[in-house]
Design a protein around this motif. Sequence first.
Motif, mmCIF file in Angstrom:
data_model
loop_
_atom_site.group_PDB
_atom_site.id
_atom_site.type_symbol
_atom_site.label_atom_id
_atom_site.label_comp_id
_atom_site.label_asym_id
_atom_site.label_seq_id
_atom_site.Cartn_x
_atom_site.Cartn_y
_atom_site.Cartn_z
ATOM 1 N N TYR A 1 0.841 -1.195 0.000
ATOM 2 C CA TYR A 1 0.000 0.000 0.000
ATOM 3 C C TYR A 1 0.882 1.253 0.000
ATOM 4 N N ASN A 2 0.526 2.220 -0.833
ATOM 5 C CA ASN A 2 1.112 3.552 -0.726
ATOM 6 C C ASN A 2 0.361 4.278 0.380
ATOM 7 N N ILE A 3 1.079 4.996 1.221
ATOM 8 C CA ILE A 3 0.422 5.681 2.332
ATOM 9 C C ILE A 3 0.691 7.180 2.284
ATOM 10 N N VAL A 4 -0.304 7.905 2.759
ATOM 11 C CA VAL A 4 -0.213 9.346 2.965
ATOM 12 C C VAL A 4 -0.709 9.570 4.379
ATOM 13 N N GLY A 5 0.071 10.277 5.193
ATOM 14 C CA GLY A 5 -0.316 10.442 6.582
ATOM 15 C C GLY A 5 0.082 11.777 7.153
ATOM 16 N N SER A 6 -0.334 11.966 8.405
ATOM 17 C CA SER A 6 0.074 13.153 9.153
ATOM 18 C C SER A 6 0.443 12.727 10.567
ATOM 19 N N ASN A 7 1.429 13.399 11.119
ATOM 20 C CA ASN A 7 1.969 13.025 12.422
ATOM 21 C C ASN A 7 1.078 13.423 13.594
ATOM 22 N N LEU B 1 -4.008 12.671 17.335
ATOM 23 C CA LEU B 1 -3.796 11.363 16.735
ATOM 24 C C LEU B 1 -3.137 11.565 15.385
ATOM 25 N N GLY B 2 -2.263 10.644 15.008
ATOM 26 C CA GLY B 2 -1.754 10.642 13.647
ATOM 27 C C GLY B 2 -2.838 10.059 12.755
#
Length: 120
Positions: free
Chosen positions: A10-16, A103-104
């Motif tokens: 999976y390619n992921i895009v997130g925020s800390n 939360l991230g």
Amino acid sequence: MTITQVPGTYNIVGSNQDKNGIAYKGVLELALNEHNRIVAKWLINDTQEQLGTGFFKDNILVINFNYKGEDTKLYKGVAVYKCITKDLLDGFWSEKHGNPLYLGEERCYRVSTQQRELVN
């Protein structure tokens, strides 16, 4: 969705997990072990490897993860994903020593077999 549909890349895009929610990208590899438990490996921003194990039930995926920080300390946390479809996971995560006010967040998009072949 069944547990056998979860494994893949999976390619992921997130925020800390902080006030600014600093964005990141990466790759998540999910596999099954001999006990039908999830084995996870993240590579964040091409530099930080994180490992985890978890379980799946009712389209919810829960993974306990850990990684060594730049300070060589071991950091631990938990990630929870809702399996929207077999190709899309929507989740949130928290680290033990992260900011408890936030939360991230992470969204995971399955990489198709054809996409993987183009990369290799």
